[in-house]
Design a protein around this motif. Structure first.
Motif, PDB file in Angstrom:
ATOM      1  N   ALA A  90     -10.565   9.785  -1.983  1.00 59.86           N
ATOM      2  CA  ALA A  90      -9.658   9.856  -3.141  1.00 59.86           C
ATOM      3  C   ALA A  90      -8.470  10.762  -2.852  1.00 59.86           C
ATOM      4  CB  ALA A  90     -10.419  10.343  -4.372  1.00 59.86           C
ATOM      5  N   ILE A  91      -8.723  11.906  -2.230  1.00 57.75           N
ATOM      6  CA  ILE A  91      -7.602  12.819  -1.940  1.00 57.75           C
ATOM      7  C   ILE A  91      -6.688  12.200  -0.892  1.00 57.75           C
ATOM      8  CG2 ILE A  91      -8.608  14.280  -0.144  1.00 57.75           C
ATOM      9  CD1 ILE A  91      -6.580  15.596  -3.057  1.00 57.75           C
ATOM     10  N   LEU A  92      -7.247  11.456   0.052  1.00 55.95           N
ATOM     11  CA  LEU A  92      -6.402  10.764   1.038  1.00 55.95           C
ATOM     12  C   LEU A  92      -5.532   9.705   0.363  1.00 55.95           C
ATOM     13  CD1 LEU A  92      -8.766  10.417   4.126  1.00 55.95           C
ATOM     14  CD2 LEU A  92      -6.703  11.826   3.916  1.00 55.95           C
ATOM     15  N   VAL A  93      -6.074   9.000  -0.622  1.00 57.00           N
ATOM     16  CA  VAL A  93      -5.274   8.015  -1.370  1.00 57.00           C
ATOM     17  C   VAL A  93      -4.155   8.724  -2.121  1.00 57.00           C
ATOM     18  CG1 VAL A  93      -5.325   6.362  -3.282  1.00 57.00           C
ATOM     19  CG2 VAL A  93      -7.098   6.305  -1.537  1.00 57.00           C
ATOM     20  N   HIS A  94      -4.474   9.868  -2.751  1.00 57.50           N
ATOM     21  CA  HIS A  94      -3.439  10.632  -3.464  1.00 57.50           C
ATOM     22  C   HIS A  94      -2.353  11.110  -2.503  1.00 57.50           C
ATOM     23  CE1 HIS A  94      -6.136  10.999  -6.966  1.00 57.50           C
ATOM     24  NE2 HIS A  94      -5.040  11.301  -7.624  1.00 57.50           N
ATOM     25  N   VAL A  95      -2.773  11.660  -1.367  1.00 55.73           N
ATOM     26  CA  VAL A  95      -1.794  12.141  -0.377  1.00 55.73           C
ATOM     27  C   VAL A  95      -0.996  10.959   0.177  1.00 55.73           C
ATOM     28  CG1 VAL A  95      -1.558  13.210   1.903  1.00 55.73           C
ATOM     29  CG2 VAL A  95      -3.055  14.248   0.187  1.00 55.73           C
ATOM     30  N   GLY A  96      -1.673   9.837   0.418  1.00 52.67           N
ATOM     31  CA  GLY A  96      -0.969   8.645   0.894  1.00 52.67           C
ATOM     32  C   GLY A  96       0.070   8.156  -0.097  1.00 52.67           C
ATOM     33  N   ALA A  97      -0.280   8.186  -1.384  1.00 51.91           N
ATOM     34  CA  ALA A  97       0.684   7.778  -2.416  1.00 51.91           C
ATOM     35  C   ALA A  97       1.875   8.727  -2.442  1.00 51.91           C
ATOM     36  CB  ALA A  97       0.007   7.739  -3.783  1.00 51.91           C
ATOM     37  N   ALA A  98       1.595  10.028  -2.303  1.00 49.23           N
ATOM     38  CA  ALA A  98       2.694  11.012  -2.281  1.00 49.23           C
ATOM     39  C   ALA A  98       3.581  10.797  -1.058  1.00 49.23           C
ATOM     40  CB  ALA A  98       2.135  12.429  -2.290  1.00 49.23           C
ATOM     41  N   LEU A  99       2.967  10.516   0.087  1.00 43.61           N
ATOM     42  CA  LEU A  99       3.760  10.268   1.298  1.00 43.61           C
ATOM     43  C   LEU A  99       4.568   8.975   1.182  1.00 43.61           C
ATOM     44  CD1 LEU A  99       1.284  11.403   4.106  1.00 43.61           C
ATOM     45  CD2 LEU A  99       3.340  12.597   3.277  1.00 43.61           C
ATOM     46  N   ALA A 100       3.999   7.977   0.525  1.00 47.84           N
ATOM     47  CA  ALA A 100       4.763   6.737   0.282  1.00 47.84           C
ATOM     48  C   ALA A 100       5.974   7.033  -0.589  1.00 47.84           C
ATOM     49  CB  ALA A 100       3.870   5.687  -0.361  1.00 47.84           C
ATOM     50  N   LEU A 101       5.796   7.882  -1.594  1.00 50.61           N
ATOM     51  CA  LEU A 101       6.928   8.262  -2.440  1.00 50.61           C
ATOM     52  C   LEU A 101       7.953   9.079  -1.648  1.00 50.61           C
ATOM     53  CD1 LEU A 101       5.122   9.056  -5.792  1.00 50.61           C
ATOM     54  CD2 LEU A 101       6.818   7.262  -5.391  1.00 50.61           C
ATOM     55  N   TRP A 116       7.381  10.610  -9.812  1.00 50.91           N
ATOM     56  CA  TRP A 116       6.378   9.598 -10.129  1.00 50.91           C
ATOM     57  C   TRP A 116       4.996   9.981  -9.615  1.00 50.91           C
ATOM     58  CZ3 TRP A 116       6.650   5.963 -13.620  1.00 50.91           C
ATOM     59  CH2 TRP A 116       7.907   5.552 -14.053  1.00 50.91           C
ATOM     60  N   THR A 117       4.914  11.036  -8.818  1.00 52.05           N
ATOM     61  CA  THR A 117       3.630  11.451  -8.264  1.00 52.05           C
ATOM     62  C   THR A 117       2.607  11.709  -9.364  1.00 52.05           C
ATOM     63  OG1 THR A 117       4.811  12.440  -6.403  1.00 52.05           O
ATOM     64  CG2 THR A 117       2.535  13.095  -6.695  1.00 52.05           C
ATOM     65  N   SER A 118       3.023  12.332 -10.448  1.00 51.21           N
ATOM     66  CA  SER A 118       2.104  12.606 -11.562  1.00 51.21           C
ATOM     67  C   SER A 118       1.551  11.316 -12.156  1.00 51.21           C
ATOM     68  CB  SER A 118       2.814  13.393 -12.660  1.00 51.21           C
ATOM     69  OG  SER A 118       3.276  14.612 -12.177  1.00 51.21           O
ATOM     70  N   ALA A 119       2.425  10.366 -12.416  1.00 54.09           N
ATOM     71  CA  ALA A 119       1.987   9.098 -13.005  1.00 54.09           C
ATOM     72  C   ALA A 119       1.070   8.337 -12.053  1.00 54.09           C
ATOM     73  CB  ALA A 119       3.196   8.244 -13.377  1.00 54.09           C
ATOM     74  N   VAL A 120       1.397   8.350 -10.774  1.00 55.38           N
ATOM     75  CA  VAL A 120       0.566   7.669  -9.785  1.00 55.38           C
ATOM     76  C   VAL A 120      -0.811   8.336  -9.708  1.00 55.38           C
ATOM     77  CG1 VAL A 120       0.309   7.184  -7.313  1.00 55.38           C
ATOM     78  CG2 VAL A 120       2.501   6.776  -8.439  1.00 55.38           C
ATOM     79  N   GLY A 121      -0.842   9.668  -9.667  1.00 48.94           N
ATOM     80  CA  GLY A 121      -2.114  10.383  -9.597  1.00 48.94           C
ATOM     81  C   GLY A 121      -3.004  10.101 -10.792  1.00 48.94           C
TER      82      GLY A 121
END
Length: 189
Positions: A90-101, A116-121
């Motif tokens: 889960a934390i890797l998905v969150h970090v991956g989403a942040a890196l994508a942003l 958008w990191t907050s909304a994605v998380g």
């Protein structure tokens, strides 16, 4: 040997998956909720800290979370190991989403996309609760997922303001901290 000593030495049953998951949710609610409160405090002026703190709060929160997951994994037996694996994913998905942003922001030259990191998380929390609800057939988990998605809508309504971080912190209290505490105490959701 006193009764207290005897109780502390006595063998305890290994925690269940739901208790271990509750501990991790409680940890996530505390660490990431605190990071969001710091973000809100600095950006709103409620805290008179230097804005450079914003660059430190998230790595510290992620580091504290991962250290906590490692400790919970060691103390939780087989159930703790399973939950720790899910938590790392889960934390890797969150970090991956942040890196994508980060990548999208760099490509577009618009760093406002990082908000958008907050909304994605919070969306990821909602999806996780919805999947858990579908797998277990538990209505309460559907409610928690709904709260997460309502939090995403509230963040979107206050997008670009410091309030979005306060909303995220409050939503984390409702979808991670409180359900985590409930589960960690051995209750069923």
């Amino acid at each position: 040997m006193s009764a207290v000593t005897f109780d502390l030495v006595a063998d305890r049953p290994a925690p269940t998956v739901s208790v271990c998951a509750g501990r991790v949710l409680l940890l996530a609610g505390l660490t990431f909720g605190a990071a969001n409160l710091i973000q809100w405090g600095v950006m709103s002026g409620a805290l008179s800290w230097h804005p450079a703190v914003l660059g430190l709060s998230w790595p510290v929160a992620v580091g504290a979370f991962l250290i906590g997951v490692f400790r919970l994994r060691r103390a939780g037996g087989e159930a703790g190991q399973r939950v720790a694996g899910w938590s790392r994913a889960a934390i890797l998905v969150h970090v991956g989403a942040a890196l994508a942003l980060v990548g999208l922001s760099a490509a577009a030259g618009d760093w406002e996309l990082m908000r958008w990191t907050s909304a994605v998380g919070l969306t990821l929390y909602g999806v996780a609760w919805a999947v858990a609800a579908a797998r277990t057939g538990t209505v309460n988990m559907v409610v928690v997922a709904g709260v997460a998605f309502a939090g995403v809508a509230a963040i979107a309504a206050r997008f670009g303001t410091a309030d979005q971080y306060l909303i995220y912190a409050c939503a984390l209290a409702l979808v991670a901290l409180l359900p985590g505490l409930w589960l960690a105490l051995g209750r069923r959701l």
